[in-house]
Design a protein around this motif. Sequence first.
Motif, PDB file in Angstrom:
ATOM      1  N   PHE A  25      24.740   2.063 -32.100  1.00 38.38           N
ATOM      2  CA  PHE A  25      24.991   2.321 -33.526  1.00 38.38           C
ATOM      3  C   PHE A  25      26.487   2.388 -33.821  1.00 38.38           C
ATOM      4  O   PHE A  25      26.970   1.835 -34.816  1.00 38.38           O
ATOM      5  N   PHE A  26      27.224   3.110 -32.966  1.00 40.14           N
ATOM      6  CA  PHE A  26      28.673   3.257 -33.129  1.00 40.14           C
ATOM      7  C   PHE A  26      29.316   3.261 -31.752  1.00 40.14           C
ATOM      8  O   PHE A  26      28.856   3.975 -30.865  1.00 40.14           O
TER       9      PHE A  26
ATOM     10  N   ARG B 208      27.686  -1.095 -33.915  1.00 39.86           N
ATOM     11  CA  ARG B 208      26.951  -1.476 -35.132  1.00 39.86           C
ATOM     12  C   ARG B 208      25.828  -2.477 -34.825  1.00 39.86           C
ATOM     13  O   ARG B 208      25.547  -3.395 -35.586  1.00 39.86           O
ATOM     14  N   GLU B 209      25.162  -2.244 -33.693  1.00 40.81           N
ATOM     15  CA  GLU B 209      24.088  -3.143 -33.285  1.00 40.81           C
ATOM     16  C   GLU B 209      22.930  -3.134 -34.272  1.00 40.81           C
ATOM     17  O   GLU B 209      22.180  -4.110 -34.379  1.00 40.81           O
ATOM     18  N   HIS B 210      22.792  -2.041 -35.035  1.00 44.10           N
ATOM     19  CA  HIS B 210      21.704  -1.955 -36.022  1.00 44.10           C
ATOM     20  C   HIS B 210      21.891  -2.932 -37.174  1.00 44.10           C
ATOM     21  O   HIS B 210      20.969  -3.147 -37.957  1.00 44.10           O
ATOM     22  N   LYS B 211      23.092  -3.518 -37.279  1.00 38.44           N
ATOM     23  CA  LYS B 211      23.354  -4.523 -38.314  1.00 38.44           C
ATOM     24  C   LYS B 211      23.373  -5.940 -37.746  1.00 38.44           C
ATOM     25  O   LYS B 211      23.672  -6.903 -38.474  1.00 38.44           O
TER      26      LYS B 211
ATOM     27  N   TYR C 153      33.376   7.854 -41.022  1.00 37.09           N
ATOM     28  CA  TYR C 153      32.904   7.076 -42.168  1.00 37.09           C
ATOM     29  C   TYR C 153      33.717   7.433 -43.413  1.00 37.09           C
ATOM     30  O   TYR C 153      34.049   8.597 -43.647  1.00 37.09           O
TER      31      TYR C 153
END
Length: 208
Positions: A33-34, A37-40, A120
């Motif tokens: 995720f961080f 940013r594999e979720h994107k 963020y």
Amino acid sequence: MKLFDYVLSGNCYKIRLLLDFLELSHEKQAVDFFPGREHKSDAFLQINPLGQIPVLEDDGAYIRDAQAILVHLASRYDPTGTWWPVNDPSQLGRVAQWLAFADSITSTASAARLHDVLGYDLDVAQARAGAHKLFRVLDDHLANQELQGFNWIAGSRPTVADIACFPYVALAGDGGIELFYYPAIQRWIRRFVNLPRFKLMPGINIFD
């Protein structure tokens, strides 16, 4: 059964908690995720077009959204019917309304945590103010529950409502949100961490 998981995600932690409470065998698929940013990524968007975690793969189907996954697991795999009380329509309604409340906690307390922990870019003052408003509501509710002899959000036993609300309340300190002024929430956190098969996540505030 496979959970697409990020260890520091409160929403993924909700699912890990219920999987452990129900003693369900499962595989974890780590998602970067961080900072990755594999979720994107294109590959993950094939699994969840919204580009969000967690996602649960169960019996060939992909279930997305943390609250929806909680309901799926509890309704399918809890033979006692306590985590998702389908046999008690009145209590079920109370549980459902607190699942919606949990989404508001995610958009405030979780947002503040994303700002402080992962950098963020967002209005953190607004996120913290929104979280405090919600926590006052939750603290008052829990105090009233205690006066009626109930230790949990929707009654005398924990349900998915408690699981849905717990992570980002207990992780609030990571977002600069002090829980000192919410004594009923602190007592509820102590009860929660003492549940059988509870497993801790980094950043959880436990009050003596």
